[in-house]
Enzyme design. Structure first.
Site, PDB file in Angstrom:
ATOM      1  N   ASP A 144       0.827  -1.199   0.000  1.00  0.00           N
ATOM      2  CA  ASP A 144       0.000   0.000   0.000  1.00  0.00           C
ATOM      3  C   ASP A 144       0.872   1.264   0.000  1.00  0.00           C
ATOM      4  OD1 ASP A 144      -2.769   1.101   0.450  1.00  0.00           O
ATOM      5  OD2 ASP A 144      -1.810   1.902   2.247  1.00  0.00           O
ATOM      6  N   GLU A 150      14.139 -14.422   0.129  1.00  0.00           N
ATOM      7  CA  GLU A 150      14.576 -15.529   0.993  1.00  0.00           C
ATOM      8  C   GLU A 150      13.555 -16.673   0.978  1.00  0.00           C
ATOM      9  OE1 GLU A 150      15.116 -13.835   4.865  1.00  0.00           O
ATOM     10  OE2 GLU A 150      16.656 -12.417   4.149  1.00  0.00           O
TER      11      GLU A 150
END
Ligand SMILES: [Ca+2]
Ligand SMILES: [Ca+2]
Length: 546
Positions: free
Chosen positions: A245, A276
């Site tokens: 956002d 990751e």
């Protein structure tokens, strides 16, 4: 009848490359076929899954209530996954589901590591993830990092004194201004001033949005670490990524506040965290509504995708002017400006803007022509829930004006429309008895049939997600046409933006030596003279060509 054939028969839409004349319809051409469901499974398993997926944005509060309290919830949503799968949805984006003071419909988070109790529990969310993954569907969630709720424990502590450990986690000032923040000092996006006096601390805090949404201070390294930990928390639970956002607004400076270098550096850190966890993606909500390029970095170090608001927020105007120039320009800009590997996120509506029905001014052909561009242009489509039913706007306001586009999903014609057995948290939108899934599901000319057909046409065809795109010169401002192709297949999509019949001369010789209409009215066809596309008024169509 196949969904695609049904589409031919029922859409008011045409695609014809060489003339849409009634008597010139070509023999169906034989194109090589594949096992499309198997192709789809393979594409969606790969690293590029998000470039081939159809996303669907969901306001959990308004999708499906499971316990009769009138508020949609995670268990309810889980029970509707099969509907989404059948529609052709591969991934869902959940608007904020974290605990909230609900001053901004969940975009004011009061706890980053839990689920809004109105929507369910963390266990319910984990069950949703498992049920989605079992169906080979992905789940991304809204991540709201620019600000928290003023009810968040971080802010409670920060506002308590000038000396507490989190005193510098938000943006404080002795006066309702700050020379280091050269934007938004006079006014917030919602309201009159971007500075709010806190009587306990005796200082003003900065809020870019509602006063109940204090901006976090990302110049404090502890805030950077804490918010990256929020991402890790949800990634470890198995969430497939985030829609970020107003991510460009994290850092302010004296001159600029949109995606300044410090914000880019933060996004790169976030991307490293996301990387990751294999197969996860992030999509940006750009604050720059006409150029998302800056959010995409070098194509692999910032966002995987950014919303293309130059089309998504502004498509209604070219229909009004019956002139495709602005749409041509915005897609040319993304084609020319994007780094390799970056992907457009294509919308025609969202929780922030009027519903597609409203933007189309009630003209279904406008809605369908815009959706046809969304679903054929190079990029990943994000369908806003209910767009596939042409949901009408609501008139009740609970939080703010945007509630008109946030009314409950309409599943059937019962008093609670299949959404709830109780009283809905907000009144249903208009014409709920006439436009709901039960009515539209088997109606061949419904908006639902339109979406179902186009999504079937995308299914398993890599060309839509990753194939090349050319915006064709059509010789007229009234027609927008795309040529999409990869090594295996090619399509032409054409949209008549005007309310008069049009004949476009496609400046690409030999485009349609073989052509088969795959979407559009039966009477339309692709001409055999090398590049003439005839489109009746307000029509659009797709041809497979080679
Ligand atoms: Ca409920
Ligand atoms: Ca900020």
């Amino acid at each position: 009848m196949s969904m695609v054939k049904k589409l031919h028969a029922t859409l008011g839409l045409c695609l014809s490359l060489f003339g849409c004349g009634d008597d010139s319809e070509p023999e169906p051409a034989a194109f090589p076929e594949k096992d499309w469901p198997a192709e789809a499974a393979s594409l969606l398993d790969g690293d590029d899954w998000y470039r081939h997926a159809v996303f669907y944005e969901i306001y959990v509060r308004s999708f499906q209530d499971s316990d009769g309290d009138g508020i949609g919830d995670i268990k309810g949503l889980t029970s509707r996954l099969d509907y989404l799968k059948e529609l052709g949805v591969d991934a869902i984006w959940l608007m904020p589901i974290m605990p909230t003071a609900f001053k901004d419909s969940g975009y004011d988070v009061s706890n980053y590591q839990d689920v809004n109790p109105e929507y369910g529990t963390l266990a319910d969310f984990e069950a949703l993830l498992a049920a989605a993954h079992e169906r080979k569907m992905r789940v991304i969630m809204d991540l709201v990092l620019n600000h928290t709720s003023d009810q968040h424990a971080w802010f409670t502590e920060s506002r308590s004194s000038k000396t507490n450990p989190k005193a510098d986690w938000y943006v404080w000032s002795d006066t309702p201004s700050d020379p280091n923040i050269g934007c938004g000092t006079a006014s917030a996006v919602f309201g009159s001033s971007a500075w709010q006096l806190d009587s306990t601390r005796g200082q003003y805090y900065y809020h870019r949005f509602y006063p109940e949404q204090p901006d976090l201070n990302y110049r404090n390294p502890e805030v950077v670490d804490a918010t990256l930990d929020v991402a890790r928390f949800w990634l470890a639970k198995g969430v497939d990524g985030f829609r970020c956002d107003v991510i460009g607004l994290l850092y302010e400076s004296a001159k600029e506040c949109d995606l300044i270098p410090e914000t880019r550096d933060y996004v790169k850190k976030l991307r490293k965290v996301v990387d990751e966890y294999p197969g996860r993606v992030i999509v940006a909500e750009p604050s720059n509504l006409t150029d998302a390029t800056g959010y995409l970095g070098n194509g692999s170090d910032m966002f995987h995708m950014a919303f293309h608001f130059g089309f998504g927020y502004f498509w209604t105007f070219p229909f009004g002017s019956q002139n495709a120039t602005a749409i041509v320009d915005t897609f040319q800009k993304s084609l020319n400006g994007f780094p390799p590997g970056a992907q457009d996120g294509l919308v025609i509506g969202s929780h922030d803007v009027p519903r597609a029905f409203s933007a189309a001014q009630g003209d279904d052909t406008r809605h369908q022509r815009a959706a046809l561009i969304q679903l054929t242009a190079k990029g990943t489509p994000f369908i806003y829930y209910g767009e596939e039913l042409a949901l009408r706007p609501g008139s009740q306001q609970v939080v703010d004006l945007r509630d008109a586009a946030r009314t409950p999903m309409l599943w059937d014609g019962s008093p609670g429309h299949g959404f709830t057995t109780g009283k809905p948290w907000i009144a249903f939108g208009a014409e709920a008895d006439s436009f709901n899934l039960e009515v539209e599901k088997d109606a061949p000319d419904s908006m639902y049939a339109f979406y179902r057909s186009l999504l079937e046409l995308r299914r398993g065809r890599a060309v839509w997600g990753t194939g090349e795109m050319e915006v064709l010169d059509t010789g007229t401002n009234s027609v927008f046409a795309l040529y999409r192709h990869d090594d295996f297949m090619a399509y032409v999509a054409g949209v008549n933006m005007s309310e008069e019949d049009q004949v476009a001369e496609l400046a690409r010789p030999g485009l349609g030596q073989r052509a088969e209409r795959v979407a559009g009215q039966d009477k339309l066809a692709l001409g055999a003279d090398g590049g003439k596309l005839s489109l009746p008024a307000k029509s659009a169509a797709i041809f497979r060509v080679k």
